[in-house]
Scaffold this motif. Structure first.
Motif, PDB file in Angstrom:
ATOM      1  N   GLY A 165      65.208  17.358 -18.321  1.00  0.00           N
ATOM      2  CA  GLY A 165      66.453  18.056 -17.998  1.00  0.00           C
ATOM      3  C   GLY A 165      67.582  17.082 -17.698  1.00  0.00           C
ATOM      4  O   GLY A 165      68.726  17.276 -18.134  1.00  0.00           O
ATOM      5  N   LEU A 166      67.256  16.019 -16.952  1.00  0.00           N
ATOM      6  CA  LEU A 166      68.268  15.022 -16.572  1.00  0.00           C
ATOM      7  C   LEU A 166      68.770  14.272 -17.803  1.00  0.00           C
ATOM      8  O   LEU A 166      69.979  14.021 -17.945  1.00  0.00           O
ATOM      9  CB  LEU A 166      67.665  14.044 -15.559  1.00  0.00           C
ATOM     10  CG  LEU A 166      67.390  14.624 -14.166  1.00  0.00           C
ATOM     11  CD1 LEU A 166      66.412  13.754 -13.391  1.00  0.00           C
ATOM     12  CD2 LEU A 166      68.689  14.794 -13.388  1.00  0.00           C
ATOM     13  N   ASP A 168      68.827  15.401 -20.834  1.00  0.00           N
ATOM     14  CA  ASP A 168      69.683  16.363 -21.546  1.00  0.00           C
ATOM     15  C   ASP A 168      71.119  16.295 -21.030  1.00  0.00           C
ATOM     16  O   ASP A 168      72.073  16.238 -21.789  1.00  0.00           O
ATOM     17  CB  ASP A 168      69.182  17.800 -21.310  1.00  0.00           C
ATOM     18  CG  ASP A 168      68.174  18.211 -22.356  1.00  0.00           C
ATOM     19  OD1 ASP A 168      67.807  17.344 -23.181  1.00  0.00           O
ATOM     20  OD2 ASP A 168      67.753  19.385 -22.343  1.00  0.00           O
ATOM     21  N   LEU A 169      71.228  16.342 -19.701  1.00  0.00           N
ATOM     22  CA  LEU A 169      72.551  16.327 -19.067  1.00  0.00           C
ATOM     23  C   LEU A 169      73.306  15.053 -19.446  1.00  0.00           C
ATOM     24  O   LEU A 169      74.479  15.104 -19.826  1.00  0.00           O
ATOM     25  CB  LEU A 169      72.418  16.371 -17.549  1.00  0.00           C
ATOM     26  CG  LEU A 169      72.362  17.716 -16.870  1.00  0.00           C
ATOM     27  CD1 LEU A 169      72.611  17.533 -15.371  1.00  0.00           C
ATOM     28  CD2 LEU A 169      73.400  18.667 -17.437  1.00  0.00           C
ATOM     29  N   GLU A 172      74.569  14.921 -22.945  1.00  0.00           N
ATOM     30  CA  GLU A 172      75.679  15.841 -23.256  1.00  0.00           C
ATOM     31  C   GLU A 172      76.972  15.368 -22.582  1.00  0.00           C
ATOM     32  O   GLU A 172      77.912  16.133 -22.438  1.00  0.00           O
ATOM     33  CB  GLU A 172      75.315  17.264 -22.805  1.00  0.00           C
ATOM     34  CG  GLU A 172      74.311  17.926 -23.742  1.00  0.00           C
ATOM     35  CD  GLU A 172      73.715  19.204 -23.171  1.00  0.00           C
ATOM     36  OE1 GLU A 172      74.333  19.775 -22.251  1.00  0.00           O
ATOM     37  OE2 GLU A 172      72.635  19.595 -23.643  1.00  0.00           O
ATOM     38  N   HIS A 174      77.662  14.907 -19.665  1.00  0.00           N
ATOM     39  CA  HIS A 174      78.007  15.793 -18.572  1.00  0.00           C
ATOM     40  C   HIS A 174      78.640  14.983 -17.433  1.00  0.00           C
ATOM     41  O   HIS A 174      78.274  13.856 -17.182  1.00  0.00           O
ATOM     42  CB  HIS A 174      76.726  16.459 -18.085  1.00  0.00           C
ATOM     43  CG  HIS A 174      76.822  17.003 -16.708  1.00  0.00           C
ATOM     44  ND1 HIS A 174      77.269  18.264 -16.462  1.00  0.00           N
ATOM     45  CD2 HIS A 174      76.559  16.445 -15.516  1.00  0.00           C
ATOM     46  CE1 HIS A 174      77.262  18.464 -15.171  1.00  0.00           C
ATOM     47  NE2 HIS A 174      76.835  17.376 -14.563  1.00  0.00           N
ATOM     48  N   SER A 176      79.934  16.280 -13.539  1.00  0.00           N
ATOM     49  CA  SER A 176      80.400  17.359 -12.670  1.00  0.00           C
ATOM     50  C   SER A 176      80.317  16.908 -11.235  1.00  0.00           C
ATOM     51  O   SER A 176      79.735  15.871 -10.922  1.00  0.00           O
ATOM     52  CB  SER A 176      79.560  18.613 -12.870  1.00  0.00           C
ATOM     53  OG  SER A 176      78.376  18.497 -12.113  1.00  0.00           O
ATOM     54  N   GLU A 178      78.584  18.328  -9.063  1.00  0.00           N
ATOM     55  CA  GLU A 178      77.209  18.532  -8.590  1.00  0.00           C
ATOM     56  C   GLU A 178      76.408  17.236  -8.707  1.00  0.00           C
ATOM     57  O   GLU A 178      75.678  16.864  -7.809  1.00  0.00           O
ATOM     58  CB  GLU A 178      76.498  19.606  -9.422  1.00  0.00           C
ATOM     59  CG  GLU A 178      77.166  20.956  -9.432  1.00  0.00           C
ATOM     60  CD  GLU A 178      76.951  21.734  -8.136  1.00  0.00           C
ATOM     61  OE1 GLU A 178      76.195  21.255  -7.275  1.00  0.00           O
ATOM     62  OE2 GLU A 178      77.566  22.803  -7.990  1.00  0.00           O
ATOM     63  N   LEU A 179      76.530  16.603  -9.861  1.00  0.00           N
ATOM     64  CA  LEU A 179      75.699  15.441 -10.158  1.00  0.00           C
ATOM     65  C   LEU A 179      76.514  14.402 -10.919  1.00  0.00           C
ATOM     66  O   LEU A 179      76.971  14.667 -12.031  1.00  0.00           O
ATOM     67  CB  LEU A 179      74.535  15.873 -11.066  1.00  0.00           C
ATOM     68  CG  LEU A 179      73.311  16.512 -10.437  1.00  0.00           C
ATOM     69  CD1 LEU A 179      72.436  17.124 -11.512  1.00  0.00           C
ATOM     70  CD2 LEU A 179      72.525  15.500  -9.632  1.00  0.00           C
ATOM     71  N   GLN A 183      73.882   9.402 -10.071  1.00  0.00           N
ATOM     72  CA  GLN A 183      72.844  10.202  -9.393  1.00  0.00           C
ATOM     73  C   GLN A 183      71.771  10.632 -10.382  1.00  0.00           C
ATOM     74  O   GLN A 183      70.580  10.646 -10.058  1.00  0.00           O
ATOM     75  CB  GLN A 183      73.460  11.458  -8.759  1.00  0.00           C
ATOM     76  CG  GLN A 183      74.146  11.185  -7.429  1.00  0.00           C
ATOM     77  CD  GLN A 183      74.841  12.427  -6.919  1.00  0.00           C
ATOM     78  OE1 GLN A 183      75.633  13.046  -7.646  1.00  0.00           O
ATOM     79  NE2 GLN A 183      74.564  12.792  -5.680  1.00  0.00           N
ATOM     80  N   ALA A 187      67.845   9.717 -10.217  1.00  0.00           N
ATOM     81  CA  ALA A 187      66.837  10.786 -10.199  1.00  0.00           C
ATOM     82  C   ALA A 187      65.810  10.585 -11.316  1.00  0.00           C
ATOM     83  O   ALA A 187      64.625  10.859 -11.126  1.00  0.00           O
ATOM     84  CB  ALA A 187      67.513  12.150 -10.341  1.00  0.00           C
TER      85      ALA A 187
ATOM     86  N   MET B  13      66.182  18.841  -7.287  1.00  0.00           N
ATOM     87  CA  MET B  13      66.839  18.346  -8.482  1.00  0.00           C
ATOM     88  C   MET B  13      66.826  19.405  -9.586  1.00  0.00           C
ATOM     89  O   MET B  13      67.796  19.575 -10.312  1.00  0.00           O
ATOM     90  CB  MET B  13      66.135  17.053  -8.936  1.00  0.00           C
ATOM     91  CG  MET B  13      66.848  16.289 -10.021  1.00  0.00           C
ATOM     92  SD  MET B  13      68.607  16.003  -9.699  1.00  0.00           S
ATOM     93  CE  MET B  13      68.535  14.816  -8.358  1.00  0.00           C
ATOM     94  N   LEU B  16      69.427  22.067  -8.900  1.00  0.00           N
ATOM     95  CA  LEU B  16      70.754  21.560  -9.275  1.00  0.00           C
ATOM     96  C   LEU B  16      70.936  21.584 -10.792  1.00  0.00           C
ATOM     97  O   LEU B  16      71.963  22.045 -11.302  1.00  0.00           O
ATOM     98  CB  LEU B  16      70.924  20.120  -8.773  1.00  0.00           C
ATOM     99  CG  LEU B  16      71.487  19.949  -7.371  1.00  0.00           C
ATOM    100  CD1 LEU B  16      71.646  18.467  -7.048  1.00  0.00           C
ATOM    101  CD2 LEU B  16      72.852  20.646  -7.269  1.00  0.00           C
ATOM    102  N   LEU B  17      69.919  21.084 -11.493  1.00  0.00           N
ATOM    103  CA  LEU B  17      69.965  21.049 -12.966  1.00  0.00           C
ATOM    104  C   LEU B  17      70.150  22.456 -13.536  1.00  0.00           C
ATOM    105  O   LEU B  17      70.977  22.686 -14.420  1.00  0.00           O
ATOM    106  CB  LEU B  17      68.643  20.497 -13.512  1.00  0.00           C
ATOM    107  CG  LEU B  17      68.517  19.007 -13.733  1.00  0.00           C
ATOM    108  CD1 LEU B  17      67.096  18.675 -14.138  1.00  0.00           C
ATOM    109  CD2 LEU B  17      69.493  18.555 -14.814  1.00  0.00           C
ATOM    110  N   MET B  21      73.204  24.260 -15.642  1.00  0.00           N
ATOM    111  CA  MET B  21      72.931  24.906 -16.928  1.00  0.00           C
ATOM    112  C   MET B  21      73.431  26.346 -16.985  1.00  0.00           C
ATOM    113  O   MET B  21      74.061  26.748 -17.961  1.00  0.00           O
ATOM    114  CB  MET B  21      71.413  24.897 -17.204  1.00  0.00           C
ATOM    115  CG  MET B  21      70.935  23.604 -17.795  1.00  0.00           C
ATOM    116  SD  MET B  21      71.712  23.312 -19.398  1.00  0.00           S
ATOM    117  CE  MET B  21      71.305  21.608 -19.635  1.00  0.00           C
ATOM    118  N   PRO B 114      62.265  21.976 -18.513  1.00  0.00           N
ATOM    119  CA  PRO B 114      63.529  22.327 -17.862  1.00  0.00           C
ATOM    120  C   PRO B 114      64.270  23.394 -18.666  1.00  0.00           C
ATOM    121  O   PRO B 114      64.046  23.524 -19.863  1.00  0.00           O
ATOM    122  CB  PRO B 114      64.284  21.001 -17.904  1.00  0.00           C
ATOM    123  CG  PRO B 114      63.806  20.340 -19.161  1.00  0.00           C
ATOM    124  CD  PRO B 114      62.378  20.762 -19.342  1.00  0.00           C
TER     125      PRO B 114
END
Lengths: 215, 134
Positions: A165-166, A168-169, A172, A174, A176, A178-179, A183, A187, B13, B16-17, B21, B114
């Motif tokens: 998931g991380l 992916d972010l 992209e 990303h 924001s 939030e993260l 960070q 992670a 985490m 948050l992810l 999304m 995820p």
């Protein structure tokens, strides 16, 4: 003495030697007046297996001998077969004279008296303790392997899913509140460490199972 | 009508992810609510539930205090009727979990972690909640 009788004697002696030399315990019981039966013969293997001597065994009821430790299901099966004059086969726990419990397979067969009646019963008892222990060890191992499969599915995939998931972010582009990208990278690193530890633990557990199976 | 999204997972985490999304893919217009175990999500629903609203719970299975299955056992289908939908989002790839999920009427989907953009787009096509995104 005729030749036929000598042949018969020879045959009987051979048959007797089977009972005397087998490693299976053999009991012969004779019906008494109270619809029960009492033991009239016991072979050496049974004496060795049970730890009781001949005098202690002769005269006992065979059902009484197995009753204290056998499960009620198996005991009912035995009584039912005796009532119906049918052979049966049971696996029961029984006690040696010194109190040690062990598992035996007992096959019980009625002996025809040649005129349609049944006066005698033959009990053949085989020690299945080792087989039983192997079976229990196998079941134990299967349980451990299932645990390992469960850990793989739930625990290993948790940090892995996080990393996926991380990544992916990150890919992209990303950004924001939030993260932050920093960070995210931190992670990913800590999740990778977590994954590493889990895999080491699984290897350790698997080695433990292997060591046990080679005992 | 707005769809209130509840993200229930003990992995901070991941919550948050998943929050990033569902916001990015516009599954919800108001910020999703994050809970670290089933008990906290259940307490929220029991006190804040409004029959005029619709709720989508993204539910993890393996959690402390009250796990996903216990959470599902605790939400009475009669009370929440057709207003509460649950999608199980788990790291498990165990098929027995998938079969068990099917026994709960509130569960409308079973996704693997995820949650990615594609899985979020897929959520929007699920028949029970598709009207919210029409």
């Amino acid at each position: 003495m005729t030749i036929t009788t000598r042949e018969d004697e020879e045959r009987l002696r051979l048959l007797e030697s089977v009972i005397l030399n087998t490693t299976d315990g053999v009991l012969i019981a004779e019906n008494d007046h109270n619809q029960d039966s009492k033991i009239v013969f016991v072979n050496e293997a049974f004496i060795k297996m049970s730890g009781y001597n001949k005098e202690e065994i002769i005269g006992l009821s065979p059902i009484g001998f197995f009753a204290p430790d056998a499960s009620s299901d198996e005991l009912a099966k035995l009584k039912d077969a005796i009532d119906k004059c049918e052979p049966c086969n049971i696996v029961v726990k029984t006690s040696k004279k010194n109190g040690t419990k062990y598992w035996v397979n007992v096959s019980v067969a009625p002996v025809s008296d040649g005129s349609g009646g049944f006066k005698h019963w033959v009990y053949i008892q085989r020690d299945v303790n080792n087989r039983r222990r192997h079976l229990q060890a196998l079941e134990e191992q299967n349980k451990k392997l299932k645990e390992i499969a469960w850990i793989q599915s739930h625990v290993v995939r948790a940090p892995l899913a996080r990393i996926m998931g991380l990544v992916d972010l990150l890919s992209e582009h990303h950004d924001s509140e939030e993260l932050s990208n920093n960070q995210i990278i931190e992670a990913i690193a800590s999740s990778a460490n977590e994954l590493d530890n889990i895999i080491r633990k699984i290897v350790q557990n698997t080695e433990n199972v292997q060591n046990q199976s080679s005992l | 009508m707005n769809l209130n999204v509840l993200i229930v997972d003990d992995d901070k985490m991941i919550t948050l992810l998943h929050k990033v999304m569902v916001v990015k893919t516009k599954i919800c217009t108001t910020p999703p609510l994050l809970f670290s175990d089933g008990k906290m999500a259940l307490e929220f629903l029991l006190s804040e539930y409004n029959p005029e609203e619709r709720y989508l719970v993204l539910l993890d299975i393996n959690m402390p205090v009250l796990n996903g299955w216990e959470f599902l056992d605790s939400i009475q289908p009669e009370r929440f009727a057709n207003n509460l939908f649950v999608i199980i989002v788990t790291s498990s790839v165990d098929s027995s979990d998938k079969l068990k999920a099917k026994t709960y009427p509130q569960v409308i989907g079973f996704l693997e972690k995820p949650l990615r953009s594609e899985s979020c787009e897929f959520i929007k096509t699920m028949p029970s909640i598709a009207p919210f995104f029409a």
